[in-house]
Motif scaffolding. Structure first.
Motif, PDB file in Angstrom:
ATOM      1  N   MET A   1       8.851  -6.335  -8.013  1.00 51.45           N
ATOM      2  CA  MET A   1       8.068  -5.151  -8.889  1.00 51.45           C
ATOM      3  C   MET A   1       6.709  -4.917  -7.993  1.00 51.45           C
ATOM      4  O   MET A   1       5.837  -5.733  -8.072  1.00 51.45           O
ATOM      5  N   THR A   2       6.519  -3.841  -7.420  1.00 55.35           N
ATOM      6  CA  THR A   2       5.193  -3.362  -6.867  1.00 55.35           C
ATOM      7  C   THR A   2       4.394  -2.810  -7.635  1.00 55.35           C
ATOM      8  O   THR A   2       4.825  -1.654  -8.134  1.00 55.35           O
ATOM      9  N   THR A   3       3.245  -3.197  -7.822  1.00 55.88           N
ATOM     10  CA  THR A   3       2.231  -2.670  -8.600  1.00 55.88           C
ATOM     11  C   THR A   3       0.807  -2.813  -7.824  1.00 55.88           C
ATOM     12  O   THR A   3       0.970  -3.357  -6.969  1.00 55.88           O
ATOM     13  N   GLN A   4      -0.074  -1.779  -8.405  1.00 64.20           N
ATOM     14  CA  GLN A   4      -1.348  -2.023  -7.766  1.00 64.20           C
ATOM     15  C   GLN A   4      -2.373  -2.792  -8.129  1.00 64.20           C
ATOM     16  O   GLN A   4      -2.607  -2.736  -9.494  1.00 64.20           O
ATOM     17  N   THR A   5      -3.186  -3.671  -7.552  1.00 60.57           N
ATOM     18  CA  THR A   5      -4.457  -4.046  -7.905  1.00 60.57           C
ATOM     19  C   THR A   5      -5.635  -3.342  -7.171  1.00 60.57           C
ATOM     20  O   THR A   5      -5.736  -3.392  -5.946  1.00 60.57           O
ATOM     21  N   HIS A   6      -6.408  -2.564  -8.120  1.00 52.13           N
ATOM     22  CA  HIS A   6      -7.309  -1.693  -7.476  1.00 52.13           C
ATOM     23  C   HIS A   6      -8.668  -2.287  -7.469  1.00 52.13           C
ATOM     24  O   HIS A   6      -9.272  -2.185  -8.620  1.00 52.13           O
ATOM     25  N   THR A   7      -9.101  -2.683  -6.341  1.00 56.14           N
ATOM     26  CA  THR A   7     -10.441  -3.270  -6.611  1.00 56.14           C
ATOM     27  C   THR A   7     -11.243  -1.952  -6.466  1.00 56.14           C
ATOM     28  O   THR A   7     -11.506  -1.277  -5.690  1.00 56.14           O
ATOM     29  N   ASN A   8     -12.094  -1.977  -7.432  1.00 54.88           N
ATOM     30  CA  ASN A   8     -13.314  -0.762  -7.563  1.00 54.88           C
ATOM     31  C   ASN A   8     -12.328   0.452  -7.341  1.00 54.88           C
ATOM     32  O   ASN A   8     -12.386   1.102  -6.250  1.00 54.88           O
ATOM     33  N   HIS A   9     -11.581   0.723  -8.325  1.00 57.96           N
ATOM     34  CA  HIS A   9     -10.593   1.777  -8.165  1.00 57.96           C
ATOM     35  C   HIS A   9     -11.264   3.037  -8.009  1.00 57.96           C
ATOM     36  O   HIS A   9     -10.676   3.918  -7.037  1.00 57.96           O
ATOM     37  N   PHE A 161       5.242   1.206  -8.312  1.00 60.00           N
ATOM     38  CA  PHE A 161       4.122   2.341  -8.851  1.00 60.00           C
ATOM     39  C   PHE A 161       2.801   2.492  -8.224  1.00 60.00           C
ATOM     40  O   PHE A 161       2.333   1.329  -8.013  1.00 60.00           O
ATOM     41  N   TRP A 162       2.448   3.470  -8.146  1.00 53.09           N
ATOM     42  CA  TRP A 162       1.127   3.732  -7.660  1.00 53.09           C
ATOM     43  C   TRP A 162       0.408   4.903  -8.124  1.00 53.09           C
ATOM     44  O   TRP A 162       1.295   5.982  -8.339  1.00 53.09           O
ATOM     45  N   HIS A 163      -0.671   4.759  -8.649  1.00 53.42           N
ATOM     46  CA  HIS A 163      -1.546   5.976  -9.270  1.00 53.42           C
ATOM     47  C   HIS A 163      -2.828   5.972  -8.642  1.00 53.42           C
ATOM     48  O   HIS A 163      -3.681   5.038  -8.446  1.00 53.42           O
ATOM     49  N   VAL A 164      -3.013   7.317  -7.923  1.00 49.58           N
ATOM     50  CA  VAL A 164      -3.959   7.515  -7.015  1.00 49.58           C
ATOM     51  C   VAL A 164      -4.517   8.889  -7.324  1.00 49.58           C
ATOM     52  O   VAL A 164      -4.193   9.682  -7.951  1.00 49.58           O
ATOM     53  N   HIS A 165      -5.851   8.872  -6.534  1.00 36.61           N
ATOM     54  CA  HIS A 165      -6.522  10.232  -6.864  1.00 36.61           C
ATOM     55  C   HIS A 165      -7.005  10.765  -5.322  1.00 36.61           C
ATOM     56  O   HIS A 165      -7.954  10.386  -4.751  1.00 36.61           O
ATOM     57  N   PRO A 166      -6.328  12.067  -4.981  1.00 37.51           N
ATOM     58  CA  PRO A 166      -6.396  12.398  -3.549  1.00 37.51           C
ATOM     59  C   PRO A 166      -7.723  13.335  -3.697  1.00 37.51           C
ATOM     60  O   PRO A 166      -8.430  13.317  -4.908  1.00 37.51           O
TER      61      PRO A 166
END
Length: 336
Positions: A1-9, A161-166
């Motif tokens: 399962m690939t998920t994100q760990t966002h350092t300082n999202h 799963f990836w949740h990002v902000h372009p």
């Protein structure tokens, strides 16, 4: 399962000062603060009771409690008036006109146009535009949970799963750095509230990552997820056709986490995707940071509605220690 760990999202996701006025996530209104108790959103409430014809499983289609948030998928979030700031609708992002969110590349005259529907594995600059009814790129949006646009990327098997902000350029082109490590079939979703439209919608499009592709099954059903030493448990059921409360409890080293940090104007964001067609629901929690009522953990409760029977994959984004993490669960619907 690939998920994100966002350092300082904020930095990692291209969340910029220009968006500071928007500060938030998927179908939602960074402006929840002004609402304090979401029960006031009576127009959204009852979303939980919405039939599949009304929903947005998330930012992803069901809005979190906003009793209202439930049913994001089918929920037509009303975008804010000019003086409503980024209250583009706590309601879920998702479908309108009887379809769950994210199943259409075009809705209400707006089209998601990918610059490249086939990309290579690894780090790439991913670009796309939202075209309006006149065919021109859209450049004016109402913010949804602190952002003008939320981009969700998921593998078709729901194992990533990836949740990002372009970032939005003046010509209407959105750009974000994506790092999709494996070849395969993907789906991209955009939660947006075009200013001229006056409501929130979720558009979806297929994305292929070139290379040797080995399909994998959707992960088995489970109510506990472990990410970076955090254990998250899920309580509640998904019942088609009716809103239900889902509570996710965060612990670390066996101890309840009681100091969750706000992320995009909420203590958590829940995206729900149905295996098979990727019907999308994006919801936000009951209550919000600073409302004088909502505790910063360990429990995060969402009022959730799904568009129909099936097996769903649930992705919870939460922030603690200045890092945004994603916990994932698989849950089949039940009949009551």
């Amino acid at each position: 399962m690939t998920t994100q760990t966002h350092t300082n999202h904020e930095g990692a996701h291209g969340d910029h000062a220009e968006h500071a006025a928007h500060a938030g996530h998927g179908g939602h209104t960074a402006a929840h603060a002004a609402h304090g108790d979401h029960t006031q959103h009576t127009d959204h409430a009852a979303h939980g009771q919405h039939t599949p014809q009304a929903a947005h499983a998330g930012h992803g289609d069901a809005s979190t409690d906003h009793a209202a948030h439930a049913g994001h998928a089918q929920h037509t979030a009303q975008a804010p008036h000019a003086d409503d700031g980024d209250r583009a609708g706590h309601a879920g992002h998702g479908g309108h006109g009887g379809l769950p969110g994210g199943l259409q590349i075009t809705q209400d005259g707006y089209t998601l146009a990918l610059a490249e529907p086939i990309i290579g594995a690894g780090e790439v600059d991913f670009r796309f535009r939202i075209l309006g009814p006149d065919g021109a790129p859209v450049t004016r949006y109402d913010a949804i949970h602190d952002r003008d646009l939320h981009l969700i990327v998921a593998r078709r098997e729901l194992t990533g799963f990836w949740h990002v902000h372009p970032e939005l350029a003046a010509d209407g082109t959105w750009t974000v750095t994506l790092n999709l490590p494996e070849a395969g079939a993907y789906r991209v979703f955009t939660d947006i509230a075009p200013h001229a439209l006056g409501k929130t919608i979720t558009l979806g499009a297929d994305l292929a990552v070139a290379g040797a592709y080995e399909p994998r099954p959707t992960p088995a059903a489970a109510r506990t997820a472990v990410v970076d030493g955090y254990e998250v448990t899920l309580d509640g059921d998904l019942v088609p056709g009716t809103g239900q409360l889902l509570t996710l409890t965060v612990r670390k080293d066996g101890q309840p986490v009681t100091d969750l940090q706000p992320y995009l104007a909420a203590y958590g964001h829940l995206v729900i995707l149905r295996a098979g067609d990727l019907a999308y629901v994006h919801v936000h929690p009951n209550g919000e940071p600073g409302d004088g009522v909502t505790a910063p953990g360990p429990d995060i409760t969402f009022h959730t509605a799904v568009p129909g029977p099936g097996t769903y994959r649930l992705f919870l984004d939460f922030q603690h220690g200045d890092v945004v993490r994603t916990a994932a669960f698989t849950l089949p619907t039940v009949t009551r």
